[in-house]
Design an enzyme around this catalytic site. Structure first.
Site, short mmCIF file in Angstrom:
data_model
loop_
_atom_site.label_atom_id
_atom_site.label_comp_id
_atom_site.label_asym_id
_atom_site.label_seq_id
_atom_site.Cartn_x
_atom_site.Cartn_y
_atom_site.Cartn_z
CE LYS A 91 33.14 37.44 -43.49
NZ LYS A 91 32.79 36.57 -44.59
CB ALA A 105 29.71 36.80 -47.16
CE1 TYR A 106 22.04 40.92 -45.88
CE2 TYR A 106 23.66 42.09 -44.70
CZ TYR A 106 22.35 42.16 -45.05
OH TYR A 106 21.49 43.15 -45.29
CB THR A 107 29.26 41.76 -48.67
OG1 THR A 107 28.33 41.85 -49.93
CG2 THR A 107 30.00 40.45 -48.49
CB THR A 141 35.83 41.36 -42.74
OG1 THR A 141 35.96 42.98 -42.96
CG2 THR A 141 35.23 41.18 -41.54
CE1 TYR A 157 30.61 41.41 -44.17
CE2 TYR A 157 32.18 43.04 -43.43
CZ TYR A 157 31.84 42.14 -44.19
OH TYR A 157 32.68 41.41 -45.03
CG ASP A 196 20.60 29.56 -49.61
OD1 ASP A 196 21.49 30.10 -48.70
OD2 ASP A 196 19.45 30.01 -49.67
N1 LIG Z 1 35.00 43.61 -50.62
C1 LIG Z 1 35.78 43.81 -49.77
O1 LIG Z 1 36.31 44.79 -49.57
C2 LIG Z 1 35.83 42.88 -48.48
C3 LIG Z 1 36.85 43.12 -47.34
C4 LIG Z 1 36.89 42.11 -46.64
C5 LIG Z 1 36.24 40.85 -46.40
N2 LIG Z 1 35.58 40.68 -47.54
C6 LIG Z 1 34.88 39.19 -47.53
O2 LIG Z 1 35.15 38.64 -48.81
C7 LIG Z 1 34.34 37.70 -49.14
C8 LIG Z 1 33.91 37.93 -50.51
O3 LIG Z 1 33.30 39.30 -50.57
P1 LIG Z 1 33.05 39.99 -51.84
O4 LIG Z 1 33.61 41.49 -51.97
O5 LIG Z 1 33.61 39.22 -52.96
O6 LIG Z 1 31.61 40.14 -51.69
P2 LIG Z 1 30.31 40.10 -52.60
O7 LIG Z 1 30.74 40.76 -54.07
O8 LIG Z 1 29.08 40.82 -52.05
O9 LIG Z 1 30.04 38.52 -52.85
C9 LIG Z 1 29.47 37.79 -51.83
C10 LIG Z 1 28.78 36.75 -52.69
O10 LIG Z 1 27.99 35.76 -51.85
C11 LIG Z 1 26.84 35.66 -52.17
N3 LIG Z 1 25.94 35.11 -51.19
C12 LIG Z 1 25.04 35.84 -50.40
N4 LIG Z 1 24.18 35.11 -49.59
C13 LIG Z 1 24.58 33.92 -50.10
C14 LIG Z 1 24.01 32.60 -49.55
N5 LIG Z 1 23.05 32.32 -48.75
N6 LIG Z 1 24.72 31.49 -50.03
C15 LIG Z 1 25.75 31.53 -51.14
N7 LIG Z 1 26.06 32.69 -51.33
C16 LIG Z 1 25.44 33.75 -51.06
C17 LIG Z 1 26.29 37.03 -52.93
O11 LIG Z 1 25.31 36.82 -53.64
P3 LIG Z 1 24.18 38.19 -53.95
O12 LIG Z 1 24.90 39.18 -54.22
O13 LIG Z 1 23.08 37.72 -54.73
O14 LIG Z 1 23.36 38.31 -52.39
C18 LIG Z 1 27.39 37.36 -53.57
O15 LIG Z 1 27.59 36.82 -54.77
C19 LIG Z 1 33.20 37.84 -48.13
O16 LIG Z 1 33.28 36.93 -47.15
C20 LIG Z 1 33.40 39.08 -47.34
O17 LIG Z 1 33.00 39.15 -46.27
C21 LIG Z 1 35.33 41.64 -48.61
#
Ligand SMILES: NC(=O)c1ccc[n+]([C@@H]2O[C@H](COP(=O)([O-])OP(=O)(O)OC[C@H]3O[C@@H](n4cnc5c(N)ncnc54)[C@H](OP(=O)(O)O)[C@@H]3O)[C@@H](O)[C@H]2O)c1
Length: 283
Positions: free
Chosen positions: A129, A60-62, A101, A125, A36
């Site tokens: 970030k 991340a908190y997404t 992001t 958000y 965590d």
């Molecule tokens: N998806 C997009 O379109 C997009 C676009 C721009 C940037 N990003 C960035 O890319 C990165 C990955 O995003 P993603 O799409 O893979 O999002 P995701 O599927 O929501 O993955 C984020 C992961 O982080 C975990 N997490 C949450 N709180 C945490 C904590 N306290 N300690 C450790 N892990 C924690 C989440 O677990 P839970 O689900 O159990 O909370 C989830 O497994 C993030 O930094 C996001 O901001 C994504």
């Protein structure tokens, strides 16, 4: 080589773990149940134990809309969690990749945003970030901040999967046509991250597929590639009210990749075609 991946069960995290394993790195993928990032002591102890060469911080908190209601949680995870990872990675001498992001921009521009464009997030958000980016700069000396956008891939939920699901459930789908951005295939992104970490060309990078579109155009192309027959109607952001404001334009200029001699990613349509083909085979 050893790499720690945070958020390893997320959409991007799973892809990172898979790719680094394929490249025969020792991969330590942890999600929040095992590591965590808001627990500073735990982060220091886990990284201190493993002594990785690289940390890819994708946890991340997404939840963009919920962040408006859970402001402190968003800052706790995305800002202070990232600080904890930066401090610990610096302590063990690991290079750090922080995934950020396009939502750091306000969308007021009508020309692509490059890495020296000024951020001005318009939702919680994006603000949290951006605060994470600042902590990385403050507490780490050998980092890559990788801003990405509109990610799609095999794992987790994403726009492409949502559209394909809705097409099965509805005859007509309304899609926003006044928000523009760059789709990114998760596989292409992790390969570029892999390439980056083997260099010392530290700094901030915008990484997405090339080309851009509106969500409506994205949906139309998904359906035409899949030969799906569904009516797609355009709507405006004002017709689709959500808690968090979104930038109406967050198209990337990939200046840092260009100036540092990296090849740009392929066009998003080519990447989408490859993804859809793999998706079709599986479903
Ligand atoms: N998806 C997009 O379109 C997009 C676009 C721009 C940037 N990003 C960035 O890319 C990165 C990955 O995003 P993603 O799409 O893979 O999002 P995701 O599927 O929501 O993955 C984020 C992961 O982080 C975990 N997490 C949450 N709180 C945490 C904590 N306290 N300690 C450790 N892990 C924690 C989440 O677990 P839970 O689900 O159990 O909370 C989830 O497994 C993030 O930094 C996001 O901001 C994504």
């Amino acid at each position: 080589m050893k790499v720690v991946v945070t958020g390893a069960k997320g959409q991007l995290g799973k892809e990172l773990v898979k790719w680094f394993r394929q490249m025969e790195w020792n991969v330590y993928g942890y999600d929040k149940d095992e590591l965590d990032i808001t627990d500073a002591q735990q982060v220091i102890s886990v990284l201190g134990h493993i002594h990785p060469h690289v940390v890819v911080h994708a946890g991340a908190y997404t939840k963009v809309d919920e962040a408006e209601k859970e402001k402190e949680k968003a800052f706790f995870v995305n800002a202070y969690g990232t600080r904890n990872v930066a401090v610990a990675a610096e302590k063990v001498g690991a290079k750090l990749v922080y995934v950020s992001t396009d939502y750091v921009f306000d969308g007021a521009q009508r020309v692509p945003y490059h890495e020296f464009s000024s951020p001005n997030p318009i939702n919680i958000y994006g603000k949290s970030k951006l605060a994470g980016e600042q902590f990385v700069r403050d507490f780490h000396s050998r980092f890559f901040i990788v801003r990405t956008s509109w990610v799609f891939g095999a794992y987790g939920n994403n726009f492409v999967k949502t559209m394909l699901r809705l097409a099965k459930e509805k005859e007509e789908i309304l899609v926003v046509d006044d928000q523009y951005g760059c789709p990114t295939y998760a596989v292409d992104l992790v390969q570029k991250i892999y390439e980056l970490v083997q260099t010392e060309k530290y700094g901030l990078y915008h990484i997405s597929n090339t080309g851009y579109c509106s969500w409506y155009e994205f949906a139309k192309i998904i359906f035409s590639e899949m030969g799906v027959n569904v009516r797609v109607q355009r709507c405006g952001t004002k017709d689709y009210l959500r808690l968090a404001a979104r930038p109406s334009y967050s198209v990337f200029d990939h200046m840092a990749l260009r100036l540092n001699g990296f090849e740009l990613l392929r066009h998003w349509r080519d990447a989408l075609r490859e993804f859809l083909h793999a998706y079709e085979v599986k479903h």
